[in-house]
Design a protein around this motif. Structure first.
Motif, PDB file in Angstrom:
ATOM      1  N   LEU A  24       0.865  -1.171   0.000  1.00  0.00           N
ATOM      2  CA  LEU A  24       0.000   0.000   0.000  1.00  0.00           C
ATOM      3  C   LEU A  24       0.906   1.226   0.000  1.00  0.00           C
ATOM      4  N   VAL A  25       0.830   2.040  -1.056  1.00  0.00           N
ATOM      5  CA  VAL A  25       1.756   3.163  -1.195  1.00  0.00           C
ATOM      6  C   VAL A  25       1.090   4.525  -1.165  1.00  0.00           C
ATOM      7  N   ASP A  26      -0.232   4.590  -1.221  1.00  0.00           N
ATOM      8  CA  ASP A  26      -0.890   5.895  -1.200  1.00  0.00           C
ATOM      9  C   ASP A  26      -2.372   5.726  -0.877  1.00  0.00           C
ATOM     10  N   ALA A  27      -2.924   6.767  -0.308  1.00  0.00           N
ATOM     11  CA  ALA A  27      -4.367   6.876  -0.081  1.00  0.00           C
ATOM     12  C   ALA A  27      -4.721   8.313  -0.430  1.00  0.00           C
ATOM     13  N   VAL A  28      -5.723   8.505  -1.266  1.00  0.00           N
ATOM     14  CA  VAL A  28      -6.066   9.829  -1.759  1.00  0.00           C
ATOM     15  C   VAL A  28      -7.484  10.187  -1.347  1.00  0.00           C
ATOM     16  N   ASP A  29      -7.601  11.123  -0.434  1.00  0.00           N
ATOM     17  CA  ASP A  29      -8.898  11.694  -0.042  1.00  0.00           C
ATOM     18  C   ASP A  29      -9.972  10.658   0.279  1.00  0.00           C
ATOM     19  N   ASP A  30      -9.637   9.573   0.890  1.00  0.00           N
ATOM     20  CA  ASP A  30     -10.592   8.504   1.180  1.00  0.00           C
ATOM     21  C   ASP A  30     -11.319   8.015  -0.072  1.00  0.00           C
ATOM     22  N   ARG A  31     -10.793   8.372  -1.239  1.00  0.00           N
ATOM     23  CA  ARG A  31     -11.425   7.961  -2.495  1.00  0.00           C
ATOM     24  C   ARG A  31     -10.672   6.826  -3.164  1.00  0.00           C
ATOM     25  N   TRP A  32      -9.343   6.816  -3.040  1.00  0.00           N
ATOM     26  CA  TRP A  32      -8.513   5.811  -3.703  1.00  0.00           C
ATOM     27  C   TRP A  32      -7.502   5.238  -2.730  1.00  0.00           C
ATOM     28  N   LEU A  33      -7.277   3.942  -2.805  1.00  0.00           N
ATOM     29  CA  LEU A  33      -6.126   3.289  -2.189  1.00  0.00           C
ATOM     30  C   LEU A  33      -5.260   2.820  -3.344  1.00  0.00           C
ATOM     31  N   VAL A  34      -3.944   3.000  -3.223  1.00  0.00           N
ATOM     32  CA  VAL A  34      -3.040   2.635  -4.312  1.00  0.00           C
ATOM     33  C   VAL A  34      -2.049   1.591  -3.817  1.00  0.00           C
ATOM     34  N   VAL A  35      -1.958   0.496  -4.554  1.00  0.00           N
ATOM     35  CA  VAL A  35      -1.073  -0.612  -4.205  1.00  0.00           C
ATOM     36  C   VAL A  35      -0.042  -0.795  -5.315  1.00  0.00           C
ATOM     37  N   VAL A  49       4.926  -7.761 -17.267  1.00  0.00           N
ATOM     38  CA  VAL A  49       4.832  -6.473 -16.588  1.00  0.00           C
ATOM     39  C   VAL A  49       5.886  -6.434 -15.493  1.00  0.00           C
ATOM     40  N   ALA A  50       6.677  -5.360 -15.445  1.00  0.00           N
ATOM     41  CA  ALA A  50       7.710  -5.219 -14.419  1.00  0.00           C
ATOM     42  C   ALA A  50       7.130  -4.641 -13.135  1.00  0.00           C
ATOM     43  N   TYR A  51       6.277  -3.633 -13.288  1.00  0.00           N
ATOM     44  CA  TYR A  51       5.671  -2.951 -12.133  1.00  0.00           C
ATOM     45  C   TYR A  51       4.212  -2.660 -12.458  1.00  0.00           C
ATOM     46  N   ALA A  52       3.410  -2.593 -11.425  1.00  0.00           N
ATOM     47  CA  ALA A  52       2.016  -2.195 -11.606  1.00  0.00           C
ATOM     48  C   ALA A  52       1.570  -1.390 -10.398  1.00  0.00           C
ATOM     49  N   LEU A  53       0.689  -0.483 -10.647  1.00  0.00           N
ATOM     50  CA  LEU A  53      -0.006   0.254  -9.586  1.00  0.00           C
ATOM     51  C   LEU A  53      -1.490   0.001  -9.794  1.00  0.00           C
ATOM     52  N   GLN A  54      -2.178  -0.325  -8.713  1.00  0.00           N
ATOM     53  CA  GLN A  54      -3.628  -0.498  -8.800  1.00  0.00           C
ATOM     54  C   GLN A  54      -4.266   0.554  -7.916  1.00  0.00           C
ATOM     55  N   PHE A  55      -5.177   1.307  -8.513  1.00  0.00           N
ATOM     56  CA  PHE A  55      -5.927   2.363  -7.839  1.00  0.00           C
ATOM     57  C   PHE A  55      -7.305   1.791  -7.533  1.00  0.00           C
ATOM     58  N   TYR A  56      -7.565   1.530  -6.265  1.00  0.00           N
ATOM     59  CA  TYR A  56      -8.838   0.948  -5.848  1.00  0.00           C
ATOM     60  C   TYR A  56      -9.787   2.068  -5.435  1.00  0.00           C
ATOM     61  N   GLY A  57     -10.915   2.190  -6.154  1.00  0.00           N
ATOM     62  CA  GLY A  57     -11.924   3.176  -5.794  1.00  0.00           C
ATOM     63  C   GLY A  57     -12.651   2.735  -4.530  1.00  0.00           C
ATOM     64  N   MET A  58     -12.595   3.569  -3.503  1.00  0.00           N
ATOM     65  CA  MET A  58     -13.231   3.231  -2.231  1.00  0.00           C
ATOM     66  C   MET A  58     -14.686   3.707  -2.165  1.00  0.00           C
ATOM     67  N   ARG A  59     -15.035   4.683  -2.986  1.00  0.00           N
ATOM     68  CA  ARG A  59     -16.412   5.169  -3.032  1.00  0.00           C
ATOM     69  C   ARG A  59     -16.985   5.082  -4.436  1.00  0.00           C
ATOM     70  N   GLN A  60     -16.119   4.983  -5.421  1.00  0.00           N
ATOM     71  CA  GLN A  60     -16.560   4.940  -6.805  1.00  0.00           C
ATOM     72  C   GLN A  60     -16.467   3.516  -7.351  1.00  0.00           C
ATOM     73  N   PRO A  61     -17.302   3.196  -8.331  1.00  0.00           N
ATOM     74  CA  PRO A  61     -17.369   1.825  -8.862  1.00  0.00           C
ATOM     75  C   PRO A  61     -16.288   1.548  -9.918  1.00  0.00           C
ATOM     76  N   LEU A  62     -15.027   1.717  -9.516  1.00  0.00           N
ATOM     77  CA  LEU A  62     -13.938   1.621 -10.480  1.00  0.00           C
ATOM     78  C   LEU A  62     -12.640   1.240  -9.789  1.00  0.00           C
ATOM     79  N   SER A  63     -11.884   0.403 -10.451  1.00  0.00           N
ATOM     80  CA  SER A  63     -10.518   0.057 -10.057  1.00  0.00           C
ATOM     81  C   SER A  63      -9.659   0.211 -11.305  1.00  0.00           C
ATOM     82  N   VAL A  64      -8.485   0.826 -11.165  1.00  0.00           N
ATOM     83  CA  VAL A  64      -7.631   1.092 -12.315  1.00  0.00           C
ATOM     84  C   VAL A  64      -6.269   0.441 -12.101  1.00  0.00           C
ATOM     85  N   LEU A  65      -5.885  -0.451 -13.003  1.00  0.00           N
ATOM     86  CA  LEU A  65      -4.576  -1.095 -12.978  1.00  0.00           C
ATOM     87  C   LEU A  65      -3.736  -0.476 -14.080  1.00  0.00           C
ATOM     88  N   VAL A  66      -2.582   0.094 -13.710  1.00  0.00           N
ATOM     89  CA  VAL A  66      -1.660   0.616 -14.713  1.00  0.00           C
ATOM     90  C   VAL A  66      -0.406  -0.249 -14.680  1.00  0.00           C
TER      91      VAL A  66
END
Length: 170
Positions: A24-35, A49-66
């Motif tokens: 867990l590397v970031d939390a943004v405004d109780d809206r996103w957790l980033v792993v 893939v060498a590295y990935a970041l996943q942005f987990y929406g905590m209030r929104q219906p979306l998860s983003v894997l980069v």
């Protein structure tokens, strides 16, 4: 890793894909957790893939894997429409509702898995709320991509740079 977490991608019927373990590397405004994940068991168009970041929406219906290559270049973004993520202890879970917005490094995008969504919404008995959440997730992903809003505003690359710099030389 100090902030080690387990992440679980569930389907509506609660079946799960294999868990990923990251930091867990970031939390943004109780809206996103980033792993952060190093060398996840994942490939983009056959390239590991060498590295990935996943942005987990905590209030929104979306998860983003980069996904990034070993030089830190974006390989692909995968935006999963789903139910907002939940965190319990060191476990982050989100329910994937099949619809994806795929974003290429050049910013072009497309929606995929429409047939899977239609079939699974029947087979797994998606509630009306779940169906609405899936389409809201797609709409949100498209809005964020088109307007270059977080995390499509350069934040992912910058965060990856900070994570790698904090780890020091290998």
């Amino acid at each position: 890793m100090r902030n080690r977490v387990e992440t679980r991608k569930l389907k509506f019927d609660r079946t799960a894909k294999p868990s990923w373990h990251g930091e867990l590397v970031d939390a943004v405004d109780d809206r996103w957790l980033v792993v952060f994940f190093e060398q996840p068991a994942y490939a983009v168009r056959g390239e590991p893939v060498a590295y990935a970041l996943q942005f987990y929406g905590m209030r929104q219906p979306l998860s983003v894997l980069v996904c990034f290559d070993s030089a830190g270049n974006v390989m692909e973004w995968q935006c999963d429409a789903g139910l907002p993520a939940r965190i319990t202890g060191r476990v982050i879970e989100f329910t994937d509702l099949d619809l994806d917005v795929m974003v290429n490094p050049d910013g072009t995008y497309y929606v995929r898995d429409l047939e899977d969504f239609e079939a699974r919404s029947v087979a797994m008995g998606y509630s009306e709320e779940a169906k609405q959440a899936a389409w809201k997730g797609v709409a949100l992903a498209l809005l964020l991509v088109k307007r270059r809003r977080y995390p499509f505003d350069g934040s992912a690359g910058a965060l990856l740079g900070r994570v790698l710099a904090a780890r020091g030389p290998v």
